[in-house]
Each structure stands twice: as C-alpha cells, then as structure tokens.
Write a protein that holds these residues in place. Structure first.
Motif, PDB file in Angstrom:
ATOM      1  N   LEU A 245       0.842  -1.194   0.000  1.00 29.42           N
ATOM      2  CA  LEU A 245       0.000   0.000   0.000  1.00 29.42           C
ATOM      3  C   LEU A 245       0.878   1.246   0.000  1.00 29.42           C
ATOM      4  N   PRO A 246       0.873   2.042  -1.086  1.00 29.95           N
ATOM      5  CA  PRO A 246       1.679   3.264  -1.117  1.00 29.95           C
ATOM      6  C   PRO A 246       1.391   4.205   0.054  1.00 29.95           C
ATOM      7  N   SER A 247       0.156   4.185   0.557  1.00 32.30           N
ATOM      8  CA  SER A 247      -0.217   5.075   1.664  1.00 32.30           C
ATOM      9  C   SER A 247       0.549   4.777   2.941  1.00 32.30           C
ATOM     10  N   TRP A 248       1.200   3.629   3.041  1.00 31.80           N
ATOM     11  CA  TRP A 248       2.013   3.348   4.213  1.00 31.80           C
ATOM     12  C   TRP A 248       3.099   4.410   4.405  1.00 31.80           C
ATOM     13  N   ALA A 249       3.567   4.967   3.305  1.00 28.20           N
ATOM     14  CA  ALA A 249       4.613   5.987   3.409  1.00 28.20           C
ATOM     15  C   ALA A 249       4.125   7.221   4.154  1.00 28.20           C
ATOM     16  N   ASP A 250       2.811   7.433   4.183  1.00 31.85           N
ATOM     17  CA  ASP A 250       2.244   8.612   4.843  1.00 31.85           C
ATOM     18  C   ASP A 250       2.039   8.405   6.341  1.00 31.85           C
ATOM     19  N   SER A 251       2.269   7.182   6.818  1.00 33.89           N
ATOM     20  CA  SER A 251       2.016   6.885   8.238  1.00 33.89           C
ATOM     21  C   SER A 251       3.174   6.124   8.863  1.00 33.89           C
ATOM     22  N   GLY A 252       4.386   6.499   8.500  1.00 35.17           N
ATOM     23  CA  GLY A 252       5.576   5.920   9.120  1.00 35.17           C
ATOM     24  C   GLY A 252       6.001   4.596   8.546  1.00 35.17           C
ATOM     25  N   GLY A 253       5.490   4.225   7.364  1.00 37.45           N
ATOM     26  CA  GLY A 253       5.797   2.911   6.815  1.00 37.45           C
ATOM     27  C   GLY A 253       6.646   2.914   5.566  1.00 37.45           C
ATOM     28  N   ALA A 254       7.379   3.978   5.309  1.00 35.70           N
ATOM     29  CA  ALA A 254       8.191   4.047   4.094  1.00 35.70           C
ATOM     30  C   ALA A 254       9.231   2.934   4.032  1.00 35.70           C
ATOM     31  N   GLU A 255       9.776   2.539   5.177  1.00 40.29           N
ATOM     32  CA  GLU A 255      10.784   1.476   5.174  1.00 40.29           C
ATOM     33  C   GLU A 255      10.180   0.124   4.797  1.00 40.29           C
ATOM     34  N   PRO A 296       4.518   7.784  -6.797  1.00 45.06           N
ATOM     35  CA  PRO A 296       5.787   8.397  -6.376  1.00 45.06           C
ATOM     36  C   PRO A 296       6.319   7.849  -5.058  1.00 45.06           C
ATOM     37  N   ARG A 297       5.425   7.440  -4.149  1.00 50.35           N
ATOM     38  CA  ARG A 297       5.869   6.954  -2.847  1.00 50.35           C
ATOM     39  C   ARG A 297       6.553   5.598  -2.957  1.00 50.35           C
ATOM     40  N   THR A 298       6.045   4.728  -3.819  1.00 46.00           N
ATOM     41  CA  THR A 298       6.706   3.437  -4.016  1.00 46.00           C
ATOM     42  C   THR A 298       7.883   3.562  -4.988  1.00 46.00           C
ATOM     43  N   ASP A 299       7.796   4.536  -5.910  1.00 46.68           N
ATOM     44  CA  ASP A 299       8.961   4.819  -6.757  1.00 46.68           C
ATOM     45  C   ASP A 299      10.185   5.112  -5.898  1.00 46.68           C
ATOM     46  N   ASP A 300       9.973   5.827  -4.809  1.00 38.99           N
ATOM     47  CA  ASP A 300      11.076   6.175  -3.921  1.00 38.99           C
ATOM     48  C   ASP A 300      11.676   4.931  -3.280  1.00 38.99           C
ATOM     49  N   GLY A 301      10.812   3.967  -2.912  1.00 38.66           N
ATOM     50  CA  GLY A 301      11.297   2.713  -2.337  1.00 38.66           C
ATOM     51  C   GLY A 301      12.128   1.916  -3.320  1.00 38.66           C
ATOM     52  N   VAL A 302      11.722   1.928  -4.598  1.00 38.96           N
ATOM     53  CA  VAL A 302      12.487   1.242  -5.636  1.00 38.96           C
ATOM     54  C   VAL A 302      13.809   1.950  -5.877  1.00 38.96           C
ATOM     55  N   ARG A 303      13.759   3.279  -5.989  1.00 36.93           N
ATOM     56  CA  ARG A 303      14.966   4.059  -6.304  1.00 36.93           C
ATOM     57  C   ARG A 303      16.033   3.933  -5.218  1.00 36.93           C
TER      58      ARG A 303
END
Length: 518
Positions: A245-255, A296-303
């Motif tokens: 879920l890309p929205s995880w990045a908005d709630s502390g789950g980017a890692e 864009p939020r998951t793009d960042d995880g890939v990059r």
C-alpha cells in the motif's frame, strides 16, 4: 508433528481436534486406483503433494452424519501462507523505527544482501492471451526497424517463422496505411532506455493501458502470448504499489515499502517460468499492471534500494512474502520467526463460520461425519499452522494438507482451529484494505488461483529441471477429476485427492486411449 498424550491405559496416542461424530466402525485404507486416476506407483517420478483417499466401509453398519445445517467456526491467524516476509508485519516494524535492511534480515534468515546490475525482464501479460497485439504511442514507435508515427496504430499477428504479420492503421480502428511482415514480432518505443517519459510508453488499443519497454507477441504451442520486455527497475515501479500500500509511506511505513522493493526484485530475478518469459503479471507470479499503476511513494522505495537483492550461496533468492503472518512465520525455506509487527494487520485474527453441509460438499465426501486436525507445525500459539486434516464423510474419507484445506474452505490462512457452533468472541474477516496478493512457492498458499501444476514445476527448477520445457497448456483429465500438463521430460498430473504428481508422460497416452489406467 501433532502433539501426543498418554491415554488411560498408558498407550501413546495423538491428540487431535475432531469435529463431528466419529465413525463407529472405523475406516479402511484402499489403493482406490492410486487415489482417483489410477496412477501406477511405478510411474511416479516425484513426491506428491496432496491427499490420501479411503473408501467407505464395507460393513452394513449405519454411521450417523452431522446435521447439514450444523455451524462450525474456523478461527485463525494471518492472511496467506506466512512464509518469508509478512507485509503488514513489515509495516508494523517500520512504524517502530526499523529500517528496510533490518526488516529483511528478520524475515529472511540465512540470506545476505547483495547487488546486481540493472537488466531486462520479460513478463507474460496473461490477460492478453490469445489476442493480437494492437498498440500505439503518443511519440510514435518502431516495428521491424521501421518507424510508425504518432496517430497510427500497429496490429501484430504472430507467424510460425518467429515473426509477425503487421498491419498499420490510422488510429486504432481507422483505414489501413500499410501491411508487411516483420522478422521479429516486437513493437519498440522510440527509446528503450530506462525511466522514459510517459508519452513514449506503448498503449493498448483495447483499454488504453500503458507499458514501459517493448511489447511482443509470440507463439506458445500455437497459442498467442503477449510479452512485455523492460528494465527490472521500471518493472518494479508497477509491482511494488500493486503488492503493498503506497499510503504506508504517509504513516511511518516508508521502510516497509523499501523492504517490499527488495523482496519483489529478488523474487522476479529468481523466476524461471518459461523460455519465452521469466515471470507473469498475475497473482500466480507478482501483480504487475503497467506504468499507469506507478506511485511516487513506491517509486522512492524502488529508487533507494536500486539493485539490492537477497542472496544465498551466490544466487538470488526467490523471496516469498504474504499479507499477514498472524504473529509467527511458517518456516520453510526461511527459518520461522516471531512477527510482532503483525499486530497492526487487519486480519491478524479472523473467524469464518461454515455449515456441515458446506464442508462436506466442498470436500466432496458426502454427508460430513468428522473433521479432524491431525497435524500442526508447532510454531506459534494453538499448536501453529495445520499441516494435515482428515475429513470423514458418508461417501469417503480424505486426508489432505492444511494448505489445501485452507483453499478448499476459503480460509484466510492454514493457521486455524475449529469448533462446533458460532463463536462470536473473535472478529469476522475484515474488509479493510490489504496489500497485494501474496507471492507463493507452494501449490495452495495463495488462495488466488495459483496453479498447483505450475508451482510444482517451479519447485523442481522450471525449464532447467529434468522435466524441461512445457509442450502444451494445462488440460483437463478425461473424467474431469483433475488436470495435467506435458513437458519434454515427463508430465505433471493434479487432482484434489492426490495433489501434484510427476509421472512418465507415456502413462497419459494409456489413460486417454482406454479411459483407465488399469
């Protein structure tokens, strides 16, 4: 192994959960024509994954069945097979401050992080099977070395010589501009490089879905197959938001998204599905929906994890993952571990109620007499995941795996208990959003249509196994009791009773010629 206890007379007996009335006169094992399709044991090449079938007793005693409307509640933990990384657990750990590298190390014991250069990957687009290739691009495209400008579409039909007949039209359905034969059945964008702008992507006429890289149409035993060939890093930009879920990045789950990128990259690069493609775009592989699904939020995880993979003994690891482990992983290729992060999962605990009639019908045993859990893996509370069940009915008795029982009954996982009646103390299955479908390496782990024949084939090594290349699609057995697929070095037959069995392909000739293996 199931837990054991000492009976009153000092005998060691298995402790098991039995739902329903036990058979007073027992059950008698029988060969039953090698359990459903007459597979001669001497022809079996590989170990089977599946059930044992026992015939109904010959004695005239009457065995009382459970009333068809009697409810039974299945209570369980987690969503998926539970092996490897739990996606919700990764999210929970990320909220606790864990890095992606720490998350990966926790779930994938015995592996190490490595690095690979960017490379191309070929993905079968399953929904395009048996269709011609009809595409356009806002920047124009190339077919067979010839440029086709914007405003025109190309329509490719594969030919036996490995090429394609090409028709160029005004728009997708306008007048024909040109017709020719191409030696290679591929449509290339104006630039095959990585990370190209959206207007260069190829677009399907039928639904306007866009894809990075090249699109080709090939023949697979006479059937049309559409393949997308693109850079792995571009491929992951669509896979990660489909599987997490890309929205995880908005709630502390980017890692957690970074961990998902590493797992998805490793899984894809370890795939060996077919000589014409490495992987596919459905839940049988990893979900891949083209460039329109990128975020864009998951793009960042890939990059930020570019080129990072899981490795063991110098090889990229086929890294399994599922939505929720329920609090403890299942073991298997990777050592089992406690999963405290799974506390945030919407299906950390669940319940489902079925009637005796529904259970008996789903297993095809007639009127239900008993449902027995006879084996668990002893990992986690309640004895852990179910490894073996016995279903006793008026017509027959079946022993099968917990994974198959999960699929047959439509349960969230194979970690469950069952009792008679409706249990209102645990929550019903929640409709809350889940990450994308789990990635599996077992026949029945996903509950999402994963082919047990294909999974058995992959476990043997795919095209590099002793079976070699497939020479036909999966087909139904004559009595419709199961399916089979033929390969250059043998065949795999699957039935609900036997599971997947590797056999000598000559056996199938006898079966089709006589309708029996006897």
């Amino acid at each position: 192994m199931a837990r054991q206890s000492i009976g009153r007379r000092g005998r060691i007996r298995r402790r098991r959960l039995i739902v329903g009335r036990p058979l007073r006169n027992g059950w008698r094992p029988s060969v039953a024509r090698a359990a459903a399709i007459g597979l001669a044991p001497a022809l079996l090449v590989g170990a089977g994954i599946g059930a044992f079938v026992h015939s109904a007793p010959d004695t005239p005693d009457v065995v009382q069945a459970v009333s068809a409307d009697t409810p039974f509640t299945f209570t369980g933990y987690g969503h998926g097979h539970g092996r490897g990384m739990g996606q919700w657990g990764a999210y929970g750990y990320a909220q606790d401050g864990w890095t992606a590298e720490r998350i990966i190390a926790h779930y994938y014991g015995g592996t190490e992080l490595g690095s690979v250069e960017d490379q191309m990957i070929a993905v079968r687009l399953v929904g395009r099977d048996d269709k011609t290739l009809d595409v356009y691009s806002d920047s124009g495209l190339n077919v067979g070395g010839e440029f086709v400008p914007a405003g025109q579409a190309v329509h490719l039909t594969p030919t036996e010589d490995g090429g394609a007949n090409v028709v160029v039209t005004e728009g997708c359905s306008g007048a024909t501009v040109a017709q020719r034969h191409a030696d290679l059945p591929w449509v290339d964008p104006v630039d095959l490089g990585e990370d190209r702008p959206f207007e260069e992507h190829l677009t399907f006429c039928s639904d306007d879905k866009t894809y990075r890289g090249a699109l080709g149409i090939v023949l697979d035993n006479g059937a049309y197959r559409t393949v997308n060939r693109l850079h792995v890093e571009d491929y992951l930009r669509s896979v990660v938001p489909a599987e997490a879920l890309p929205s995880w990045a908005d709630s502390g789950g980017a890692e957690a998204l970074r961990a998902q990128a590493i797992a998805a990259r490793s899984y894809a690069l370890a795939e060996k599905r077919h000589e014409l493609w490495q992987t596919c775009d459905t839940t049988d592989c990893q979900v891949y929906a083209g460039s329109g699904a990128e975020d864009p939020r998951t793009d960042d995880g890939v990059r930020t994890t570019r080129g990072t993979v899981l490795m063991k003994n110098g090889e990229v690891v086929r890294s399994e993952f599922s939505a929720s482990t329920g609090g403890y992983t299942a073991g298997g290729i990777f050592p089992p571990v406690e999963d405290a992060g799974d506390r945030v999962a919407p299906n950390h605990q669940w319940a489902k109620t079925l009637t005796a009639g529904e259970i008996g019908s789903k297993f095809g045993v007639g009127e239900l007499q008993a449902f027995e859990i006879i084996g668990r893996n002893q990992l986690g509370p309640d004895g852990g995941r179910v490894t073996r069940v016995r279903v006793v009915g008026s017509d027959r008795t079946i022993e099968t795996t917990g994974a198959e029982a999960r699929t047959t009954l439509g349960l969230r996982s194979d970690w469950f208990t069952v009792k008679e009646g409706v249990d209102e103390t645990v929550p019903e299955i929640t409709p809350a959003p889940e990450p994308g479908p789990e990635v599996v390496a077992d026949p029945f782990g996903s509950g999402s249509g994963t082919s047990p024949i294909e999974q058995a084939y992959l476990e043997l090594g795919g095209v590099e196994s002793v079976l070699g290349k497939p020479i036909g699609p999966e087909l139904m057995l004559p009595d419709e009791r199961g399916k089979f697929r033929i390969f250059t070095g043998g065949a795999i037959v699957w039935t609900p009773e036997l599971g997947a069995q590797v056999i000598d392909a000559s056996f199938l000739k006898d079966w089709f010629s006589t309708g029996s293996a006897e």
